[in-house]
Motif scaffolding. Structure first.
Motif, PDB file in Angstrom:
ATOM      1  N   GLU A  90       0.815  -1.214   0.000  1.00  0.00           N
ATOM      2  CA  GLU A  90       0.000   0.000   0.000  1.00  0.00           C
ATOM      3  C   GLU A  90       0.853   1.270   0.000  1.00  0.00           C
ATOM      4  O   GLU A  90       0.419   2.318  -0.479  1.00  0.00           O
ATOM      5  CB  GLU A  90      -0.952   0.025   1.210  1.00  0.00           C
ATOM      6  N   LEU A  94       0.400   5.062  -1.825  1.00  0.00           N
ATOM      7  CA  LEU A  94       0.495   6.333  -1.100  1.00  0.00           C
ATOM      8  C   LEU A  94       1.647   7.166  -1.658  1.00  0.00           C
ATOM      9  O   LEU A  94       1.519   8.380  -1.835  1.00  0.00           O
ATOM     10  CB  LEU A  94       0.690   6.077   0.402  1.00  0.00           C
ATOM     11  N   ARG A 107     -14.480  10.096  -7.424  1.00  0.00           N
ATOM     12  CA  ARG A 107     -15.107   8.776  -7.489  1.00  0.00           C
ATOM     13  C   ARG A 107     -16.599   8.930  -7.810  1.00  0.00           C
ATOM     14  O   ARG A 107     -17.399   9.222  -6.919  1.00  0.00           O
ATOM     15  CB  ARG A 107     -14.908   8.031  -6.159  1.00  0.00           C
ATOM     16  N   TYR A 142      -3.532   9.859   6.788  1.00  0.00           N
ATOM     17  CA  TYR A 142      -2.681   9.009   5.959  1.00  0.00           C
ATOM     18  C   TYR A 142      -1.230   9.492   5.948  1.00  0.00           C
ATOM     19  O   TYR A 142      -0.312   8.693   5.834  1.00  0.00           O
ATOM     20  CB  TYR A 142      -3.195   8.990   4.519  1.00  0.00           C
ATOM     21  N   ASP A 245     -12.193   7.676   2.065  1.00  0.00           N
ATOM     22  CA  ASP A 245     -11.876   6.259   1.844  1.00  0.00           C
ATOM     23  C   ASP A 245     -13.059   5.398   2.285  1.00  0.00           C
ATOM     24  O   ASP A 245     -13.536   4.528   1.552  1.00  0.00           O
ATOM     25  CB  ASP A 245     -10.612   5.894   2.634  1.00  0.00           C
TER      26      ASP A 245
HETATM   27  C1  IPM Z   1      -8.262   3.136  -1.815  1.00  0.00           C
HETATM   28  C2  IPM Z   1      -7.525   2.075  -1.053  1.00  0.00           C
HETATM   29  C3  IPM Z   1      -6.216   2.646  -0.530  1.00  0.00           C
HETATM   30  C4  IPM Z   1      -6.545   3.783   0.408  1.00  0.00           C
HETATM   31  C5  IPM Z   1      -5.269   1.631   0.138  1.00  0.00           C
HETATM   32  C6  IPM Z   1      -4.990   0.443  -0.756  1.00  0.00           C
HETATM   33  C7  IPM Z   1      -3.986   2.281   0.596  1.00  0.00           C
HETATM   34  O1  IPM Z   1      -8.300   1.557  -0.037  1.00  0.00           O
HETATM   35  O2  IPM Z   1      -7.738   3.620  -2.831  1.00  0.00           O
HETATM   36  O3  IPM Z   1      -9.364   3.504  -1.417  1.00  0.00           O
HETATM   37  O4  IPM Z   1      -6.795   3.552   1.603  1.00  0.00           O
HETATM   38  O5  IPM Z   1      -6.541   4.925  -0.035  1.00  0.00           O
END
Ligand code: IPM
Ligand code: MN
Length: 357
Positions: A90, A94, A107, A142, A245
């Protein structure tokens, strides 16, 4: 036009679904007289295996040198239950978001009429739902300071946002709302969190610049409920990284399958296009995963990265046609229907684009 596309399939089902999106992109290029040149890059677990780094320098250079990044997924179960792992797949995602400055993740949540009975929600609640979630992507918990204290027995992650970070994402959201139904919902937790209070303060300061936009403020817990209770009231939702998320996974089930939700990440450098589902390791290599979210991400690539709306529409129409024709993978197939494989769906969509002149 000639497009330079960085192709980063990543892990799990990533390679299978990206291959189908490539078929759709190539078909669009044939039909509209463009050419696409792909450069492959490693990211995620496969990059760790090869380079010891989830987002190697070489891959970053490929992305910087391309017009768009087509991304699959990252993740491998061997890391999930090991809290001590030093490198994780992951981190690749990031790092790519941070290094390309991709601060906005778009989205879209749209329903397909012929799939409406696949939604876990009642038809009258979801039929016609159409909204855009705009998730801040390079800040918040994050990326804030994180660590352990007390000999490892206390852990923290900091949710931190600066004014410029909040302003740029809100500006994008207001402008987006102007191009849609002019209704913006700012989601936060301003009754508890200081960072949310800064978001709300800045959003209120910006409101007069967009007098045509109706702005609502919702606490995230309430927003999570309203999304399920009345998804049709939403037009554009904007929120910080972690809330976005969680809410977008929730929103994805409104349409009937997570395998339908595409996304575009935009910001300072090359834009990136990826399905919102993850690497779905249980299905990897089985040719059963739904490729439509990635194919729809390729449609967003034409629209957002290349400004080619007709080309994007050609892909969207092919996807709708495939769903209407029942050419769908097992996550969407009705009990009486035969499910198609990943590549069958991809071939059908590409062929439709070729034929629909
Ligand atoms: C998303 C995923 C990612 C996030 C992970 C894979 C790091 O869940 O793109 O939504 O948490 O942003
Ligand atoms: Mn997620």
């Amino acid at each position: 036009m000639n497009f330079k596309i960085a192709k980063l399939p990543g892990d799990g089902i990533g390679p299978e679904v990206v291959s189908q999106a490539v078929k759709a992109v190539d078909a669009v290029c044939r039909r509209f007289g463009h050419t696409a040149e792909y450069t492959f890059g490693y990211v995620g677990a496969c990059a760790i295996d090869r380079y010891g780094d989830a987002y190697p320098e070489e891959t970053h250079n490929i992305c910087m040198d391309s017009d768009a990044v087509l991304f699959g997924a990252v993740g491998d179960p061997k890391y999930d239950n090991d809290p001590t792992a030093k490198v994780r797949p992951e981190q690749g995602l990031l790092a790519i978001r941070k290094k390309l400055g991709l601060y906005a993740n778009l989205r879209p949540v749209e329903t397909f009429r012929s799939l409406i009975d696949r939604s876990p929600l009642r038809t009258e609640l979801v039929d016609g739902a159409d909204f855009m979630c705009i998730r801040e992507l390079t800040g918040g918990m994050y990326f804030g300071k994180k660590g352990r204290e007390d000999g490892g027995n206390t852990a923290y992650d900091t949710c931190i946002y600066s004014r410029p970070e909040v302003e740029r994402i809100l500006k994008l959201a207001f402008e987006y709302a102007m191009r849609r139904r002019k209704h913006l919902t700012v989601v936060d937790k301003a009754n508890v969190l200081e960072s949310s209070r800064l978001w709300r303060q800045i959003a209120q300061e910006m409101e007069p610049q967009y007098p045509e936009v109706t702005v609502d403020y919702l606490f995230v817990d309430n927003a999570a409920m309203q999304l399920i209770r009345c998804p049709k009231v939403f037009d554009v939702i904007v929120t910080e990284n972690t809330f976005g998320d969680i809410l977008t996974d929730e929103a994805s089930c409104i349409t009937g399958s997570m395998g339908l939700l595409a996304s575009a990440s935009v910001g300072e450098h090359t834009s990136l296009f990826e399905p919102i589902h993850g690497s779905y390791p249980q299905a990897a290599g089985k040719n059963i995963a739904n490729p439509l979210a990635t194919i729809l991400s390729a449609a967003m690539m034409f629209e957002y990265a290349f400004g080619l709306m007709e080309e994007g529409k050609a892909i969207r129409e092919a996807v709708s046609a495939s769903i209407d024709a029942g050419i769908v993978t097992e996550d969407l197939a009705a009990p009486s229907q035969k499910a198609c494989s990943t590549s069958e769906v991809g071939d059908w969509v590409a062929e439709y684009i070729d034929k629909a002149k």
